[in-house]
Design an enzyme around this catalytic site. Structure first.
Site, PDB file in Angstrom:
ATOM      1  N   ASP A  78      13.482  66.332 -37.297  1.00  0.00           N
ATOM      2  CA  ASP A  78      12.128  65.881 -37.645  1.00  0.00           C
ATOM      3  C   ASP A  78      11.942  65.820 -39.151  1.00  0.00           C
ATOM      4  O   ASP A  78      12.685  66.438 -39.918  1.00  0.00           O
ATOM      5  CB  ASP A  78      11.067  66.816 -37.031  1.00  0.00           C
ATOM      6  CG  ASP A  78      11.156  68.239 -37.572  1.00  0.00           C
ATOM      7  OD1 ASP A  78      12.287  68.763 -37.699  1.00  0.00           O
ATOM      8  OD2 ASP A  78      10.102  68.829 -37.879  1.00  0.00           O
ATOM      9  N   ASP A 136      15.442  65.671 -46.048  1.00  0.00           N
ATOM     10  CA  ASP A 136      15.085  66.915 -45.362  1.00  0.00           C
ATOM     11  C   ASP A 136      14.756  66.542 -43.916  1.00  0.00           C
ATOM     12  O   ASP A 136      13.644  66.141 -43.642  1.00  0.00           O
ATOM     13  CB  ASP A 136      13.885  67.568 -46.058  1.00  0.00           C
ATOM     14  CG  ASP A 136      13.383  68.797 -45.343  1.00  0.00           C
ATOM     15  OD1 ASP A 136      14.102  69.311 -44.468  1.00  0.00           O
ATOM     16  OD2 ASP A 136      12.258  69.234 -45.655  1.00  0.00           O
ATOM     17  N   GLU A 170      11.263  71.527 -36.798  1.00  0.00           N
ATOM     18  CA  GLU A 170      11.404  72.588 -37.796  1.00  0.00           C
ATOM     19  C   GLU A 170      10.191  72.617 -38.704  1.00  0.00           C
ATOM     20  O   GLU A 170       9.695  73.684 -39.080  1.00  0.00           O
ATOM     21  CB  GLU A 170      12.672  72.368 -38.637  1.00  0.00           C
ATOM     22  CG  GLU A 170      13.040  73.529 -39.563  1.00  0.00           C
ATOM     23  CD  GLU A 170      12.409  73.461 -40.955  1.00  0.00           C
ATOM     24  OE1 GLU A 170      12.481  74.457 -41.671  1.00  0.00           O
ATOM     25  OE2 GLU A 170      11.833  72.415 -41.305  1.00  0.00           O
ATOM     26  N   GLU A 171       9.691  71.432 -39.054  1.00  0.00           N
ATOM     27  CA  GLU A 171       8.606  71.339 -40.046  1.00  0.00           C
ATOM     28  C   GLU A 171       7.277  71.890 -39.525  1.00  0.00           C
ATOM     29  O   GLU A 171       6.360  72.119 -40.301  1.00  0.00           O
ATOM     30  CB  GLU A 171       8.416  69.885 -40.498  1.00  0.00           C
ATOM     31  CG  GLU A 171       9.662  69.266 -41.139  1.00  0.00           C
ATOM     32  CD  GLU A 171      10.013  69.869 -42.494  1.00  0.00           C
ATOM     33  OE1 GLU A 171       9.296  70.773 -42.953  1.00  0.00           O
ATOM     34  OE2 GLU A 171      11.028  69.422 -43.078  1.00  0.00           O
ATOM     35  N   ASP A 193      20.110  72.793 -44.660  1.00  0.00           N
ATOM     36  CA  ASP A 193      18.711  72.366 -44.769  1.00  0.00           C
ATOM     37  C   ASP A 193      18.089  72.798 -46.098  1.00  0.00           C
ATOM     38  O   ASP A 193      16.876  72.854 -46.228  1.00  0.00           O
ATOM     39  CB  ASP A 193      17.926  72.973 -43.576  1.00  0.00           C
ATOM     40  CG  ASP A 193      16.500  72.459 -43.483  1.00  0.00           C
ATOM     41  OD1 ASP A 193      16.232  71.362 -43.998  1.00  0.00           O
ATOM     42  OD2 ASP A 193      15.659  73.167 -42.902  1.00  0.00           O
ATOM     43  N   HIS A 375       9.226  66.599 -48.745  1.00  0.00           N
ATOM     44  CA  HIS A 375       7.879  66.489 -48.161  1.00  0.00           C
ATOM     45  C   HIS A 375       6.957  65.539 -48.918  1.00  0.00           C
ATOM     46  O   HIS A 375       5.740  65.646 -48.792  1.00  0.00           O
ATOM     47  CB  HIS A 375       7.187  67.855 -48.010  1.00  0.00           C
ATOM     48  CG  HIS A 375       7.923  68.781 -47.092  1.00  0.00           C
ATOM     49  ND1 HIS A 375       7.387  69.942 -46.613  1.00  0.00           N
ATOM     50  CD2 HIS A 375       9.163  68.714 -46.556  1.00  0.00           C
ATOM     51  CE1 HIS A 375       8.274  70.556 -45.833  1.00  0.00           C
ATOM     52  NE2 HIS A 375       9.366  69.822 -45.784  1.00  0.00           N
TER      53      HIS A 375
HETATM   54 ZN   LIG Z   1      14.114  70.999 -43.699  1.00  0.00          ZN
END
Ligand SMILES: [Zn+2]
Length: 400
Positions: A78, A136, A170-171, A193, A375
């Protein structure tokens, strides 16, 4: 498939997760990438399982020599819901210093992003200024799959048993809720990651969420004397008694904090939400005890009305890694050096899927992917550093 071509393919799948969603995975669009990865692993010759209900892909490649040694690599599919993640139009540029014009009037300025100076003379993959990139953690996924593909193409390299996994969500903090330790056939692993090349992390925050509910007594303001208890004012009084300097805006390194992340209220009801963070377990427990003691004190002062709920979210994995798994850290340091990168151990001011997995029984430090500014629209990946990460993963998987 070549590393960057593979990365750009993964990035073309929109896979933002969604905090509000109650489904598993949180968004169905992540399953499309899961499907693609499962097919790719199968085509490479790995024993592959795609758990659609959990949204997890598992692959296994047996050793090509006489060894019981095994190692795993995990990345998440994700992307963060914090920035748009659809129609990503990545661009590879030769970076020779200065600001980067992304497009749509958006500029990654050297002045604001001091890390840019480390990439002069390298090739960067950047966005068009309207979306995040998704390095990411699709850079991690592309590096893992490329390392496995390269090992299969060079059978002269003796390799350990290798497990790989790709996880959803994960986010939004739910990446490992449905992770199946039996389907993942190794006892130790790395999440791939992290950020800049060389980062090696096995220390993160201990984390809890705290919710304070304040219940007041409301009557007409004209006849309220000695009767009204205004929940909004009671909540404000509580905030005023919290340590003012122990917030994210005033702390760094190993300093913990209380972060007020939501407040709502009127005369009758008020709700306050915090996240509580500290690397040190004793200080973490003391922070939670402080909030409980303050709640009890406020109930004495106001004759009731305050109720605190606290729930632990994740813990620092350091103690568990130090208890018999430091080989993971030493091996990673050696692998970085062999690949020509200087390892840098960093304490994360956050958490990782690896921390959760470590507590589930799968010790799991975190490795860099060779990308930064996650992000948001300024996210970029470095082509050379991504290639180095493939070498790092290959060294870790090597049985020699
Ligand atoms: Zn990540």
């Amino acid at each position: 498939m070549e590393l960057i071509e593979r990365f750009l393919k993964y990035v073309s799948f929109p896979t933002a997760s969604d905090e509000e969603s109650e489904t598993t995975p949180s968004t169905a669009r992540q399953l499309a990438l899961g499907e693609y990865l499962a097919q790719e692993l199968t085509a490479l010759g790995l024993e592959t399982a795609f758990d659609r209900a959990a949204g997890c892909v598992y692959g296994f490649l047996p050793a090509n020599c006489d060894t019981d040694e095994a190692i795993g690599f995990i990345s998440h599919m994700d992307t963060s819901p914090a920035a748009p993640g659809e129609n990503i139009k990545p661009r590879v540029i030769d970076y020779d210093g200065g600001d980067i014009e992304l497009g749509s009037g958006v500029v990654t300025r050297e002045k604001e992003f001091a890390n840019l100076k480390n990439y002069k003379g390298k090739r960067l993959i950047v966005t068009d200024g309207t979306t995040l990139l998704g390095a990411d953690d699709k850079a991690g996924a592309a590096e893992i799959v490329t390392a496995v593909e390269t090992l299969l193409a060079t059978p002269d390299i003796k390799r350990k048993n290798i497990a790989v996994a790709f996880t959803p969500d994960e986010e939004v903090g739910r990446g490992t809720d449905n992770f199946d330790l039996n389907a993942f056939r190794t006892k130790e692993a790395y999440t791939v990651d992290g950020g800049a090349l060389g980062e090696l992390e096995y220390e993160c925050f201990n984390a809890a969420a705290a919710k304070l509910t304040v219940t007041g007594v409301n009557v007409h303001p004209g006849s309220a004397k000695n009767i009204m208890k205004n929940a909004a004012l009671m909540a404000a009084d509580f905030i005023a008694r919290m340590p003012a300097a122990e917030t994210p805006a005033h702390t760094e390194g190993y300093e913990g904090f209380y972060h007020l992340c939501e407040m709502k209220g009127d005369e009758m009801n008020a709700t306050l939400k915090w996240i509580v963070r500290d690397h040190d377990m004793a200080k973490f427990e003391a922070r939670k005890a402080f909030m409980q003691n303050l709640t009890d004190y406020m109930n004495t002062v106001y004759g009731g009305g305050f109720a605190l709920e606290m729930k632990d979210s994740y813990y620092n994995m350091r103690a568990l890694i130090e208890d018999g798994h430091m080989n993971l850290i030493e091996n990673a340091e050696n692998a970085f050096r062999k690949a020509g990168a200087e390892p840098k151990i960093v304490a994360i001011r956050g958490g990782t899927d690896g921390a959760m997995l470590t507590y589930k029984g799968l010790p799991c430090p975190n490795l860099s992917v060779g990308a930064e500014n996650f992000h948001g629209v300024h996210e970029f990946a470095c082509v050379e550093d991504m290639h180095t990460m493939v070498q790092v993963i290959m060294h870790l998987a090597s049985a020699e």
